[in-house]
Design an enzyme around this catalytic site. Sequence first.
Site, PDB file in Angstrom:
ATOM      1  N   ARG A 225     -13.637 -18.806 -24.095  1.00 39.53           N
ATOM      2  CA  ARG A 225     -14.110 -19.159 -25.398  1.00 39.53           C
ATOM      3  C   ARG A 225     -15.121 -18.099 -25.568  1.00 39.53           C
ATOM      4  O   ARG A 225     -15.724 -18.193 -26.989  1.00 39.53           O
ATOM      5  CB  ARG A 225     -15.009 -20.503 -24.869  1.00 39.53           C
ATOM      6  CG  ARG A 225     -15.717 -21.413 -26.154  1.00 39.53           C
ATOM      7  CD  ARG A 225     -16.018 -22.686 -25.921  1.00 39.53           C
ATOM      8  NE  ARG A 225     -16.633 -23.699 -26.893  1.00 39.53           N
ATOM      9  CZ  ARG A 225     -17.824 -23.814 -27.428  1.00 39.53           C
ATOM     10  NH1 ARG A 225     -18.614 -23.424 -26.166  1.00 39.53           N
ATOM     11  NH2 ARG A 225     -18.273 -24.632 -28.010  1.00 39.53           N
TER      12      ARG A 225
ATOM     13  N   ILE B 216     -18.438 -23.494 -34.191  1.00 43.34           N
ATOM     14  CA  ILE B 216     -17.277 -23.960 -33.005  1.00 43.34           C
ATOM     15  C   ILE B 216     -17.602 -25.037 -32.328  1.00 43.34           C
ATOM     16  O   ILE B 216     -18.694 -25.357 -32.200  1.00 43.34           O
ATOM     17  CB  ILE B 216     -17.209 -22.445 -32.170  1.00 43.34           C
ATOM     18  CG1 ILE B 216     -15.946 -22.913 -31.173  1.00 43.34           C
ATOM     19  CG2 ILE B 216     -18.489 -22.153 -31.337  1.00 43.34           C
ATOM     20  CD1 ILE B 216     -15.718 -21.649 -30.362  1.00 43.34           C
ATOM     21  N   SER B 217     -16.742 -25.919 -32.286  1.00 47.96           N
ATOM     22  CA  SER B 217     -16.915 -27.199 -32.113  1.00 47.96           C
ATOM     23  C   SER B 217     -17.196 -27.207 -30.768  1.00 47.96           C
ATOM     24  O   SER B 217     -16.694 -26.406 -29.731  1.00 47.96           O
ATOM     25  CB  SER B 217     -15.687 -28.258 -32.193  1.00 47.96           C
ATOM     26  OG  SER B 217     -15.603 -28.372 -33.717  1.00 47.96           O
ATOM     27  N   GLN B 218     -17.849 -28.602 -30.171  1.00 48.92           N
ATOM     28  CA  GLN B 218     -18.135 -28.794 -28.879  1.00 48.92           C
ATOM     29  C   GLN B 218     -16.863 -28.742 -28.151  1.00 48.92           C
ATOM     30  O   GLN B 218     -16.182 -29.444 -28.455  1.00 48.92           O
ATOM     31  CB  GLN B 218     -19.038 -30.192 -28.727  1.00 48.92           C
ATOM     32  CG  GLN B 218     -19.382 -30.539 -27.518  1.00 48.92           C
ATOM     33  CD  GLN B 218     -19.889 -32.073 -27.583  1.00 48.92           C
ATOM     34  OE1 GLN B 218     -19.892 -32.560 -28.771  1.00 48.92           O
ATOM     35  NE2 GLN B 218     -20.110 -32.643 -26.530  1.00 48.92           N
TER      36      GLN B 218
END
Length: 212
Positions: free
Chosen positions: A33, A59-61
């Site tokens: 990530r 950027i999503s959780q």
Amino acid sequence: MARTAEIEALLGVLRQDGIHDEAVLRALADIPRELFVAPPFASRAWENVALPISKGQTISQPYIVALMTQALQLNDRMKVLEVGTGSGYQAAILARLARRVYTLERHKPLLREAEERFRTLGLHTISTLHADGGLGWKAQAPFDRIIVTASAQDVPPVLVDQLAIGGIMVVPVGEVSHTQILLRVMRTPTGIDVTELMPVRFVPMLAGTEEF
């Protein structure tokens, strides 16, 4: 060793929060990530939080990525459409689980950055297109699964039309200024079956494209 500990800690949190699909968890562990976040936030890459990227996007959780991916019920024979490439992180996760991923992004600079990350990671089963995501990718339809990473006003009929019978779409729906609902939509021979998953907050799905 520190990175391994961070990953294991994150996976532990996701399991506690109801992510039970081990294939999804392995995919999250496999994709670095830190390559997908802006450099100032790299040290926070394995925290269970959304982080900013360029063009006012995020950027999503990891929990949301895992939940949406789990809801798709993927296998390695499936063809998946992603609407909203963003950093490319979600597409990279999907590429670990599906046969082929098609991803659309309206912001050309974001798409080019994502494409470079895919090349770096050797993710050759991802096809990209700079396009209005709300129009889908008709030339490649039907799709076994569709995932939408921006909020729509309602379930997008254009995307439903590009979903195979028996296929599943996961999409956040609702006004940006209010709580949105993450929906799991299954296309049936007579229409759609809709299941509400949870309240969420996503950037809006916008029409058109951006070159710069």
